[in-house]
Design an enzyme around this catalytic site. Structure first.
Site, PDB file in Angstrom:
ATOM      1  N   ASP A  47       0.840  -1.205   0.000  1.00 58.40           N
ATOM      2  CA  ASP A  47       0.000   0.000   0.000  1.00 58.40           C
ATOM      3  C   ASP A  47       0.873   1.252   0.000  1.00 58.40           C
ATOM      4  O   ASP A  47       1.584   1.516   0.968  1.00 58.40           O
ATOM      5  CB  ASP A  47      -0.888   0.011   1.251  1.00 58.40           C
ATOM      6  CG  ASP A  47      -1.783   1.245   1.293  1.00 58.40           C
ATOM      7  OD1 ASP A  47      -2.817   1.225   0.617  1.00 58.40           O
ATOM      8  OD2 ASP A  47      -1.428   2.225   1.977  1.00 58.40           O
ATOM      9  N   TYR A  52       2.761   9.861  -0.530  1.00 57.94           N
ATOM     10  CA  TYR A  52       3.881   9.333   0.270  1.00 57.94           C
ATOM     11  C   TYR A  52       5.236   9.608  -0.405  1.00 57.94           C
ATOM     12  O   TYR A  52       6.283   9.398   0.200  1.00 57.94           O
ATOM     13  CB  TYR A  52       3.750   7.824   0.518  1.00 57.94           C
ATOM     14  CG  TYR A  52       2.482   7.391   1.223  1.00 57.94           C
ATOM     15  CD1 TYR A  52       1.623   8.304   1.816  1.00 57.94           C
ATOM     16  CD2 TYR A  52       2.143   6.037   1.289  1.00 57.94           C
ATOM     17  CE1 TYR A  52       0.456   7.895   2.439  1.00 57.94           C
ATOM     18  CE2 TYR A  52       0.983   5.623   1.923  1.00 57.94           C
ATOM     19  CZ  TYR A  52       0.141   6.556   2.490  1.00 57.94           C
ATOM     20  OH  TYR A  52      -1.012   6.129   3.105  1.00 57.94           O
ATOM     21  N   LYS A  77      -2.843   5.724  -4.269  1.00 57.93           N
ATOM     22  CA  LYS A  77      -3.987   6.609  -3.962  1.00 57.93           C
ATOM     23  C   LYS A  77      -3.859   7.948  -4.682  1.00 57.93           C
ATOM     24  O   LYS A  77      -2.741   8.439  -4.882  1.00 57.93           O
ATOM     25  CB  LYS A  77      -4.077   6.853  -2.447  1.00 57.93           C
ATOM     26  CG  LYS A  77      -3.980   5.588  -1.620  1.00 57.93           C
ATOM     27  CD  LYS A  77      -4.209   5.842  -0.145  1.00 57.93           C
ATOM     28  CE  LYS A  77      -3.817   4.625   0.680  1.00 57.93           C
ATOM     29  NZ  LYS A  77      -2.365   4.556   0.975  1.00 57.93           N
ATOM     30  N   HIS A 110      -7.832   9.179  -1.938  1.00 56.15           N
ATOM     31  CA  HIS A 110      -7.148   9.215  -0.637  1.00 56.15           C
ATOM     32  C   HIS A 110      -7.989   9.901   0.440  1.00 56.15           C
ATOM     33  O   HIS A 110      -7.983   9.479   1.601  1.00 56.15           O
ATOM     34  CB  HIS A 110      -5.804   9.945  -0.804  1.00 56.15           C
ATOM     35  CG  HIS A 110      -4.789   9.619   0.218  1.00 56.15           C
ATOM     36  ND1 HIS A 110      -3.448   9.571  -0.045  1.00 56.15           N
ATOM     37  CD2 HIS A 110      -4.895   9.322   1.540  1.00 56.15           C
ATOM     38  CE1 HIS A 110      -2.781   9.266   1.054  1.00 56.15           C
ATOM     39  NE2 HIS A 110      -3.639   9.113   2.034  1.00 56.15           N
ATOM     40  N   ILE A 229      -2.672  -3.497   7.017  1.00 53.01           N
ATOM     41  CA  ILE A 229      -1.449  -3.171   6.260  1.00 53.01           C
ATOM     42  C   ILE A 229      -0.421  -2.519   7.189  1.00 53.01           C
ATOM     43  O   ILE A 229      -0.061  -1.353   7.016  1.00 53.01           O
ATOM     44  CB  ILE A 229      -1.771  -2.236   5.058  1.00 53.01           C
ATOM     45  CG1 ILE A 229      -2.759  -1.121   5.484  1.00 53.01           C
ATOM     46  CG2 ILE A 229      -2.305  -3.011   3.879  1.00 53.01           C
ATOM     47  CD1 ILE A 229      -2.936  -0.030   4.425  1.00 53.01           C
ATOM     48  N   LYS A 231       2.915  -1.187   8.901  1.00 57.10           N
ATOM     49  CA  LYS A 231       4.186  -0.687   8.347  1.00 57.10           C
ATOM     50  C   LYS A 231       5.308  -0.948   9.335  1.00 57.10           C
ATOM     51  O   LYS A 231       5.146  -0.746  10.551  1.00 57.10           O
ATOM     52  CB  LYS A 231       4.058   0.808   8.076  1.00 57.10           C
ATOM     53  CG  LYS A 231       5.378   1.542   7.799  1.00 57.10           C
ATOM     54  CD  LYS A 231       5.934   2.245   9.029  1.00 57.10           C
ATOM     55  CE  LYS A 231       7.275   2.902   8.784  1.00 57.10           C
ATOM     56  NZ  LYS A 231       7.897   3.403  10.020  1.00 57.10           N
ATOM     57  N   SER A 232       6.452  -1.386   8.851  1.00 56.68           N
ATOM     58  CA  SER A 232       7.659  -1.398   9.671  1.00 56.68           C
ATOM     59  C   SER A 232       8.862  -1.327   8.744  1.00 56.68           C
ATOM     60  O   SER A 232       8.849  -1.928   7.673  1.00 56.68           O
ATOM     61  CB  SER A 232       7.763  -2.658  10.536  1.00 56.68           C
ATOM     62  OG  SER A 232       8.987  -2.606  11.246  1.00 56.68           O
ATOM     63  N   VAL A 233       9.892  -0.639   9.174  1.00 56.72           N
ATOM     64  CA  VAL A 233      11.125  -0.641   8.382  1.00 56.72           C
ATOM     65  C   VAL A 233      12.079  -1.733   8.882  1.00 56.72           C
ATOM     66  O   VAL A 233      13.169  -1.877   8.343  1.00 56.72           O
ATOM     67  CB  VAL A 233      11.820   0.746   8.432  1.00 56.72           C
ATOM     68  CG1 VAL A 233      10.945   1.809   7.768  1.00 56.72           C
ATOM     69  CG2 VAL A 233      12.169   1.156   9.860  1.00 56.72           C
ATOM     70  N   ARG A 237      10.318  -7.062  12.692  1.00 55.70           N
ATOM     71  CA  ARG A 237       8.914  -6.706  12.915  1.00 55.70           C
ATOM     72  C   ARG A 237       8.042  -7.072  11.711  1.00 55.70           C
ATOM     73  O   ARG A 237       6.871  -7.413  11.870  1.00 55.70           O
ATOM     74  CB  ARG A 237       8.791  -5.214  13.211  1.00 55.70           C
ATOM     75  CG  ARG A 237       9.292  -4.849  14.588  1.00 55.70           C
ATOM     76  CD  ARG A 237       9.093  -3.368  14.813  1.00 55.70           C
ATOM     77  NE  ARG A 237       9.451  -2.986  16.169  1.00 55.70           N
ATOM     78  CZ  ARG A 237       9.487  -1.718  16.579  1.00 55.70           C
ATOM     79  NH1 ARG A 237       9.195  -0.740  15.739  1.00 55.70           N
ATOM     80  NH2 ARG A 237       9.805  -1.434  17.821  1.00 55.70           N
TER      81      ARG A 237
HETATM   82  P1  NDP Z   1       0.971   1.397  11.817  1.00 52.71           P
HETATM   83  O1  NDP Z   1      -0.196   1.262  12.709  1.00 52.71           O
HETATM   84  O2  NDP Z   1       1.257   0.356  10.803  1.00 52.71           O
HETATM   85  O3  NDP Z   1       2.229   1.586  12.773  1.00 52.71           O
HETATM   86  C1  NDP Z   1       3.520   1.756  12.261  1.00 52.71           C
HETATM   87  C2  NDP Z   1       4.419   2.077  13.452  1.00 52.71           C
HETATM   88  O4  NDP Z   1       4.467   0.973  14.341  1.00 52.71           O
HETATM   89  C3  NDP Z   1       5.822   2.405  13.065  1.00 52.71           C
HETATM   90  O5  NDP Z   1       6.291   3.395  13.964  1.00 52.71           O
HETATM   91  C4  NDP Z   1       6.572   1.085  13.301  1.00 52.71           C
HETATM   92  O6  NDP Z   1       7.908   1.362  13.617  1.00 52.71           O
HETATM   93  C5  NDP Z   1       5.807   0.501  14.467  1.00 52.71           C
HETATM   94  N1  NDP Z   1       5.742  -0.966  14.446  1.00 52.71           N
HETATM   95  C6  NDP Z   1       5.479  -1.772  13.387  1.00 52.71           C
HETATM   96  N2  NDP Z   1       5.446  -3.053  13.754  1.00 52.71           N
HETATM   97  C7  NDP Z   1       5.689  -3.079  15.076  1.00 52.71           C
HETATM   98  C8  NDP Z   1       5.805  -4.118  16.020  1.00 52.71           C
HETATM   99  N3  NDP Z   1       5.628  -5.393  15.664  1.00 52.71           N
HETATM  100  N4  NDP Z   1       6.100  -3.790  17.315  1.00 52.71           N
HETATM  101  C9  NDP Z   1       6.266  -2.504  17.675  1.00 52.71           C
HETATM  102  N5  NDP Z   1       6.164  -1.470  16.814  1.00 52.71           N
HETATM  103  C10 NDP Z   1       5.884  -1.752  15.537  1.00 52.71           C
HETATM  104  O7  NDP Z   1       0.873   2.872  11.160  1.00 52.71           O
HETATM  105  P2  NDP Z   1       0.839   3.430   9.678  1.00 52.71           P
HETATM  106  O8  NDP Z   1       0.432   4.841   9.763  1.00 52.71           O
HETATM  107  O9  NDP Z   1       2.102   3.160   8.965  1.00 52.71           O
HETATM  108  O10 NDP Z   1      -0.359   2.611   8.986  1.00 52.71           O
HETATM  109  C11 NDP Z   1      -0.135   1.476   8.178  1.00 52.71           C
HETATM  110  C12 NDP Z   1      -0.291   1.821   6.709  1.00 52.71           C
HETATM  111  O11 NDP Z   1      -1.607   2.329   6.455  1.00 52.71           O
HETATM  112  C13 NDP Z   1       0.611   2.974   6.228  1.00 52.71           C
HETATM  113  O12 NDP Z   1       1.949   2.604   6.097  1.00 52.71           O
HETATM  114  C14 NDP Z   1      -0.093   3.369   4.953  1.00 52.71           C
HETATM  115  O13 NDP Z   1       0.216   2.458   3.919  1.00 52.71           O
HETATM  116  C15 NDP Z   1      -1.553   3.266   5.379  1.00 52.71           C
HETATM  117  N6  NDP Z   1      -2.073   4.564   5.851  1.00 52.71           N
HETATM  118  C16 NDP Z   1      -3.093   5.134   5.116  1.00 52.71           C
HETATM  119  C17 NDP Z   1      -3.631   6.341   5.480  1.00 52.71           C
HETATM  120  C18 NDP Z   1      -4.734   6.908   4.674  1.00 52.71           C
HETATM  121  O14 NDP Z   1      -5.075   8.090   4.868  1.00 52.71           O
HETATM  122  N7  NDP Z   1      -5.313   6.148   3.752  1.00 52.71           N
HETATM  123  C19 NDP Z   1      -3.134   7.096   6.654  1.00 52.71           C
HETATM  124  C20 NDP Z   1      -2.086   6.406   7.381  1.00 52.71           C
HETATM  125  C21 NDP Z   1      -1.606   5.189   6.981  1.00 52.71           C
HETATM  126  P3  NDP Z   1       9.141   0.768  12.727  1.00 52.71           P
HETATM  127  O15 NDP Z   1       8.891   1.127  11.286  1.00 52.71           O
HETATM  128  O16 NDP Z   1      10.340   1.470  13.328  1.00 52.71           O
HETATM  129  O17 NDP Z   1       9.128  -0.712  12.973  1.00 52.71           O
END
Ligand code: NDP
Length: 285
Positions: A47, A52, A77, A110, A229, A231-233, A237
């Site tokens: 996604d 982005y 989006k 979006h 969906i 996200k993690s870098v 994780r």
């Molecule tokens: P998430 O809820 O996926 O959280 C991501 C955060 O959680 C990051 O800081 C990550 O850190 C941390 N994280 C990930 N896995 C773990 C784990 N197992 N344990 C502890 N911490 C963890 O937030 P997002 O905002 O990224 O939402 C997911 C996706 O949804 C986005 O990436 C995007 O594609 C979509 N999105 C869509 C929106 C819209 O308006 N349509 C708005 C926001 C998001 P780290 O990377 O350091 O692991």
């Protein structure tokens, strides 16, 4: 390797993996490696969004992976500044080119701002041409969703909205289910907020299953028929967030998590004029 990720069948017959990978806030220079790692971990649903500013890097990772196109599910989006019939067609072409793809699996509006009716008409056309396999929306509250359905030919296949244990979207989910619209969660981990990871209800349930809080939050969404969906870098994780298909939350556990709902967004108020104005005037090149 993680167990096979199940699919959900959308209202037009297209299949979408119920667990994907989000790249919001992954810096462009880090995105190619991050998506490469996610594909290696087993994710097949990616996604992104023009806003982005990392579509090109997503495209490079997909191309380099060698994974057959029909095994991937790619979402991008349309941003508010590109709304309208002509703007949406142009923005779609730009996104497709940046992603180096010749079709999209799912294209989403979006935000429900600007001339999104014009955008929807353009998307309906592109869908009929076969260059988008499914069309949907994001951040549509129930009133906007019903209005779009009532005044257009095609009902969205997906509505991607903020959904996590603190903002559960029960009424939205019921309405989407009635209209055959798949509910996709953004921010399934509360966007990494620490009060989710420290929450006593979630940590207790996690301990009972020998799982992490992140896995409990994702599993709870999946058991509500909500697509996730995360996200993690970080590769560890990425693997952790995929490993949610070998346990089941009980009815009591689901009910306990239901008590955590605040009924309010943790991220953005779509009814706040200043916020709406900010999104409407934001430009991303
Ligand atoms: P998430 O809820 O996926 O959280 C991501 C955060 O959680 C990051 O800081 C990550 O850190 C941390 N994280 C990930 N896995 C773990 C784990 N197992 N344990 C502890 N911490 C963890 O937030 P997002 O905002 O990224 O939402 C997911 C996706 O949804 C986005 O990436 C995007 O594609 C979509 N999105 C869509 C929106 C819209 O308006 N349509 C708005 C926001 C998001 P780290 O990377 O350091 O692991």
């Amino acid at each position: 390797m993680p167990s096979q990720i199940p699919d959900v069948t959308l209202n037009n017959g297209v299949r979408m993996p119920v667990l994907g990978f989000g790249v919001f806030q992954v810096p462009a220079e880090q995105t190619e490696q991050t998506v490469t790692d996610a594909l290696a971990a087993g994710y097949r649903h990616i996604d992104t969004a023009s806003a982005y500013q990392n579509e090109q890097a997503v495209g490079r990772a997909i191309a380099a992976s060698g994974i057959p196109r029909d095994q991937l599910f790619v979402i991008t989006k349309l941003w508010v500044a590109d709304a309208g019939e002509e703007g949406a067609k142009r923005a779609f072409d730009t996104s497709l080119r940046k992603l180096s793809l010749d079709y999209l699996d799912l294209y989403l509006i979006h935000q429900p701002f600007g001339d999104y009716y014009g955008s929807w008409r353009a998307m309906q056309e592109l869908y009929k041409q076969g260059v988008i396999k499914a069309i949907g929306v994001s951040n549509f509250y129930p009133d906007r969703l019903i209005d779009l359905i009532d005044h257009n030919e095609i009902t969205p296949a997906v509505n991607q909205i903020e959904t996590h244990p603190f903002f559960q979207r029960g009424a939205d989910h019921t309405l989407m289910t009635e209209h055959g619209i798949a509910h996709e969660s953004w921010g399934p981990l509360g966007q990494g907020r620490t009060d989710l990871f420290d929450n006593p209800v979630l940590t207790k349930i996690a301990a009972a299953h020998d799982k992490t809080v992140a896995q409990i939050a994702l599993r709870w969404l999946l058991q509500r028929d909500i697509v996730v969906i995360p996200k993690s870098v970080r590769p560890e994780r990425m693997a952790e967030n995929l490993d949610v298909f070998d346990f089941t939350l009980t009815g009591d556990e689901m009910a306990l998590i239901a008590t955590l709902d605040t009924g309010a967004s943790s991220a953005f108020d779509h009814h706040d004029p200043a916020g709406v104005h900010w999104l409407g005037t934001a430009r991303f090149e």
